[in-house]
Motif scaffolding. Structure first.
Motif, PDB file in Angstrom:
ATOM      1  N   ARG A 256      -4.797  -2.906 -18.783  1.00  0.00           N
ATOM      2  CA  ARG A 256      -3.395  -3.686 -19.231  1.00  0.00           C
ATOM      3  C   ARG A 256      -2.626  -3.586 -17.789  1.00  0.00           C
ATOM      4  O   ARG A 256      -2.920  -2.931 -16.786  1.00  0.00           O
ATOM      5  CB  ARG A 256      -2.563  -2.837 -20.244  1.00  0.00           C
ATOM      6  N   GLY A 257      -1.761  -4.471 -17.560  1.00  0.00           N
ATOM      7  CA  GLY A 257      -0.992  -4.847 -16.476  1.00  0.00           C
ATOM      8  C   GLY A 257      -1.791  -5.362 -15.392  1.00  0.00           C
ATOM      9  O   GLY A 257      -1.169  -5.201 -14.381  1.00  0.00           O
ATOM     10  N   LEU A 258      -2.916  -5.741 -15.583  1.00  0.00           N
ATOM     11  CA  LEU A 258      -3.722  -6.354 -14.730  1.00  0.00           C
ATOM     12  C   LEU A 258      -4.365  -7.877 -15.164  1.00  0.00           C
ATOM     13  O   LEU A 258      -4.326  -8.093 -16.107  1.00  0.00           O
ATOM     14  CB  LEU A 258      -4.953  -5.642 -14.249  1.00  0.00           C
ATOM     15  N   ILE A 259      -4.792  -8.748 -14.136  1.00  0.00           N
ATOM     16  CA  ILE A 259      -5.307  -9.910 -14.420  1.00  0.00           C
ATOM     17  C   ILE A 259      -6.899  -9.957 -14.313  1.00  0.00           C
ATOM     18  O   ILE A 259      -6.966  -9.873 -13.041  1.00  0.00           O
ATOM     19  CB  ILE A 259      -4.447 -10.981 -13.497  1.00  0.00           C
ATOM     20  N   LEU A 260      -7.607 -10.039 -15.325  1.00  0.00           N
ATOM     21  CA  LEU A 260      -8.813 -10.028 -15.271  1.00  0.00           C
ATOM     22  C   LEU A 260      -9.331 -11.319 -14.897  1.00  0.00           C
ATOM     23  O   LEU A 260      -8.896 -12.575 -15.278  1.00  0.00           O
ATOM     24  CB  LEU A 260      -9.656  -9.922 -16.617  1.00  0.00           C
ATOM     25  N   LYS A 261     -10.200 -11.355 -13.517  1.00  0.00           N
ATOM     26  CA  LYS A 261     -10.818 -12.627 -13.067  1.00  0.00           C
ATOM     27  C   LYS A 261     -12.267 -12.753 -13.649  1.00  0.00           C
ATOM     28  O   LYS A 261     -12.658 -13.815 -14.018  1.00  0.00           O
ATOM     29  CB  LYS A 261     -10.769 -12.406 -11.404  1.00  0.00           C
ATOM     30  N   LYS A 262     -13.177 -11.832 -13.616  1.00  0.00           N
ATOM     31  CA  LYS A 262     -14.351 -11.900 -13.956  1.00  0.00           C
ATOM     32  C   LYS A 262     -15.001 -10.443 -14.407  1.00  0.00           C
ATOM     33  O   LYS A 262     -14.565  -9.607 -13.848  1.00  0.00           O
ATOM     34  CB  LYS A 262     -15.290 -12.680 -13.360  1.00  0.00           C
ATOM     35  N   ALA A 263     -15.940 -10.393 -15.217  1.00  0.00           N
ATOM     36  CA  ALA A 263     -16.804  -9.029 -15.448  1.00  0.00           C
ATOM     37  C   ALA A 263     -18.069  -9.433 -16.068  1.00  0.00           C
ATOM     38  O   ALA A 263     -18.299 -10.438 -16.589  1.00  0.00           O
ATOM     39  CB  ALA A 263     -15.668  -8.094 -16.567  1.00  0.00           C
ATOM     40  N   GLU A 264     -18.850  -8.156 -15.841  1.00  0.00           N
ATOM     41  CA  GLU A 264     -20.275  -8.401 -16.190  1.00  0.00           C
ATOM     42  C   GLU A 264     -20.743  -7.099 -16.459  1.00  0.00           C
ATOM     43  O   GLU A 264     -20.280  -6.039 -15.950  1.00  0.00           O
ATOM     44  CB  GLU A 264     -21.196  -9.288 -15.325  1.00  0.00           C
ATOM     45  N   ALA A 265     -21.839  -6.891 -17.139  1.00  0.00           N
ATOM     46  CA  ALA A 265     -22.684  -5.620 -17.408  1.00  0.00           C
ATOM     47  C   ALA A 265     -24.075  -5.867 -17.229  1.00  0.00           C
ATOM     48  O   ALA A 265     -25.151  -6.188 -18.002  1.00  0.00           O
ATOM     49  CB  ALA A 265     -22.542  -5.063 -18.792  1.00  0.00           C
ATOM     50  N   PRO A 266     -24.522  -5.911 -15.838  1.00  0.00           N
ATOM     51  CA  PRO A 266     -25.930  -6.346 -15.495  1.00  0.00           C
ATOM     52  C   PRO A 266     -27.019  -5.539 -16.024  1.00  0.00           C
ATOM     53  O   PRO A 266     -26.592  -4.422 -16.143  1.00  0.00           O
ATOM     54  CB  PRO A 266     -25.817  -6.555 -13.715  1.00  0.00           C
ATOM     55  N   LEU A 267     -28.274  -6.099 -16.077  1.00  0.00           N
ATOM     56  CA  LEU A 267     -29.309  -5.120 -16.547  1.00  0.00           C
ATOM     57  C   LEU A 267     -29.862  -4.372 -14.939  1.00  0.00           C
ATOM     58  O   LEU A 267     -29.855  -4.645 -14.282  1.00  0.00           O
ATOM     59  CB  LEU A 267     -30.344  -6.149 -17.066  1.00  0.00           C
ATOM     60  N   THR A 268     -30.113  -2.928 -15.230  1.00  0.00           N
ATOM     61  CA  THR A 268     -30.562  -2.196 -14.367  1.00  0.00           C
ATOM     62  C   THR A 268     -31.670  -1.346 -14.850  1.00  0.00           C
ATOM     63  O   THR A 268     -31.729  -0.925 -15.948  1.00  0.00           O
ATOM     64  CB  THR A 268     -29.586  -1.347 -13.667  1.00  0.00           C
ATOM     65  N   ASP A 269     -32.789  -0.839 -14.103  1.00  0.00           N
ATOM     66  CA  ASP A 269     -33.827   0.218 -14.444  1.00  0.00           C
ATOM     67  C   ASP A 269     -33.089   1.345 -13.650  1.00  0.00           C
ATOM     68  O   ASP A 269     -34.166   2.556 -13.663  1.00  0.00           O
ATOM     69  CB  ASP A 269     -35.004  -0.326 -14.230  1.00  0.00           C
ATOM     70  N   ALA A 270     -32.014   1.502 -12.986  1.00  0.00           N
ATOM     71  CA  ALA A 270     -31.863   2.723 -12.141  1.00  0.00           C
ATOM     72  C   ALA A 270     -31.102   3.879 -12.913  1.00  0.00           C
ATOM     73  O   ALA A 270     -30.512   4.595 -12.418  1.00  0.00           O
ATOM     74  CB  ALA A 270     -30.826   2.275 -11.080  1.00  0.00           C
ATOM     75  N   SER A 271     -30.871   3.574 -14.259  1.00  0.00           N
ATOM     76  CA  SER A 271     -30.239   4.526 -15.069  1.00  0.00           C
ATOM     77  C   SER A 271     -30.656   4.112 -16.559  1.00  0.00           C
ATOM     78  O   SER A 271     -31.117   2.764 -16.741  1.00  0.00           O
ATOM     79  CB  SER A 271     -28.683   4.410 -15.082  1.00  0.00           C
ATOM     80  N   ASP A 272     -30.026   5.003 -17.439  1.00  0.00           N
ATOM     81  CA  ASP A 272     -30.544   4.637 -18.883  1.00  0.00           C
ATOM     82  C   ASP A 272     -29.256   3.867 -19.544  1.00  0.00           C
ATOM     83  O   ASP A 272     -29.203   3.448 -20.605  1.00  0.00           O
ATOM     84  CB  ASP A 272     -30.834   5.756 -19.779  1.00  0.00           C
ATOM     85  N   HIS A 273     -28.077   3.527 -18.586  1.00  0.00           N
ATOM     86  CA  HIS A 273     -27.197   2.734 -18.929  1.00  0.00           C
ATOM     87  C   HIS A 273     -26.958   1.567 -17.807  1.00  0.00           C
ATOM     88  O   HIS A 273     -27.284   1.787 -16.834  1.00  0.00           O
ATOM     89  CB  HIS A 273     -25.779   3.399 -19.028  1.00  0.00           C
ATOM     90  N   ASN A 274     -26.544   0.500 -18.409  1.00  0.00           N
ATOM     91  CA  ASN A 274     -26.182  -0.576 -17.422  1.00  0.00           C
ATOM     92  C   ASN A 274     -24.660  -0.636 -17.085  1.00  0.00           C
ATOM     93  O   ASN A 274     -23.826  -0.262 -17.843  1.00  0.00           O
ATOM     94  CB  ASN A 274     -26.609  -1.990 -18.125  1.00  0.00           C
ATOM     95  N   PRO A 275     -24.505  -1.099 -15.761  1.00  0.00           N
ATOM     96  CA  PRO A 275     -22.988  -0.578 -15.397  1.00  0.00           C
ATOM     97  C   PRO A 275     -22.183  -1.692 -15.724  1.00  0.00           C
ATOM     98  O   PRO A 275     -22.554  -2.981 -16.294  1.00  0.00           O
ATOM     99  CB  PRO A 275     -23.072  -0.671 -13.768  1.00  0.00           C
TER     100      PRO A 275
END
Length: 293
Positions: A256-275
């Motif tokens: 909240r209180g911020l202006i979102l420009k862009k966001a993504e959650a790219p695929l990776t094999d460096a963890s069992d979660h994607n950032p």
């Protein structure tokens, strides 16, 4: 037959004792939340609960704020460091979960320019594990919080941090790792309520992010109710590759209180979660500075 039963029972008891003894010997769990600031070694000095700093610099860069949120899976994949450098290259704030302060991570931190704070959830073989904040500028206040896993008896950790922005406002940030292994949602709800109380008195911009372990609808309902009470919005992801369990994403970023420009959650094999990687603009400076927590 009775003899064999006694032998079998003895073997089972010895196995249980061995597991318990190994756990008690290898895991060290603190009863009091601990936070360490400016970690540059594998033996950081932890203080109880909170650390404060004066005369901090703004976190944003000319009104721009890039944030990365990632469960780094205790750096178990060989390419974690390359991926972390890539995903955080343009970020001023990186919120990590399952950070394991190994020699490799400690060396990475020593060679990087990050300001580092960590909540010590527990130590395994004297290696600290928990959530970690990497930031381009120090927070003026950082506090650690713990919530116990009822079955594993190992806590999940969270960090509250307050950063200065160039418009004179203070940004409140919570980086959390949600309680996971429960039959009901009581412990999960208690954890979220504790963190909501921390954020409730802050009137300025805010980020609530991390691995929420929101793998069932009842958990997500708790998070959504918390989000609504705090006046937060969830980011809209252009590329949503977040890991899902039972159809529900585990990782979230609310703001909240911020202006979102862009966001993504790219695929990776460096963890069992994607950032999650998000870019924000801060609101222009106002004549009156927002009240800080």
């Amino acid at each position: 037959m009775a003899r064999y039963i006694r032998i079998l029972v003895s073997i089972i008891l010895l196995a249980i004792i061995s597991v318990v003894s190994f756990t008690e010997w290898s895991f060290k769990v603190t009863e009091t939340p601990e936070v360490a600031a400016d970690i540059k070694s594998v033996m950081p000095q932890y203080s109880y609960n909170c650390v404060d700093k004066d005369h901090v610099l703004p976190l944003d860069r000319n009104g721009e704020l890039d944030v990365t949120v990632w469960n780094i899976y205790k750096q178990q994949r060989e390419n974690w460091q390359k991926a972390l450098k890539e995903y955080s290259a343009d970020s001023q704030l990186v919120l990590l979960q399952e950070a394991n302060l190994t020699l490799g991570l400690a060396e990475y931190l020593r060679n990087a320019s990050w300001q580092v704070t960590m909540a010590n959830a527990f130590k395994f073989l004297d290696t600290s594990a928990g959530v970690m904040n990497l930031s381009s500028a120090s927070a003026n206040k950082t506090c650690a919080y713990l919530s116990m896993e009822p079955w594993l008896r190992l806590p999940k950790s969270a960090l509250f941090a307050r950063y200065q922005l160039s418009n004179g406002q203070a940004l409140a940030v919570v980086n959390l790792h949600g309680v996971n292994f429960t039959l009901g949602v009581e412990e999960y709800e208690d954890q979220m309520a504790k963190l909501e109380r921390v954020l409730a008195s802050h009137t300025g911009p805010m980020i609530l992010a991390g691995d929420f372990n929101s793998w069932r609808q009842a958990r997500l309902d708790i998070v959504e109710a918390m989000r609504e009470r705090l006046g937060l919005r969830e980011i809209e992801l252009g590329n949503d590759q977040r890991i899902k369990i039972l159809g529900q994403p585990l990782d979230h970023l609310y703001y909240r209180g911020l202006i979102l420009k862009k966001a993504e959650a790219p695929l990776t094999d460096a963890s069992d979660h994607n950032p999650i990687i998000a870019s924000f603009k801060i609101t222009p400076a106002r004549s009156s500075v927002a009240t800080q927590q």
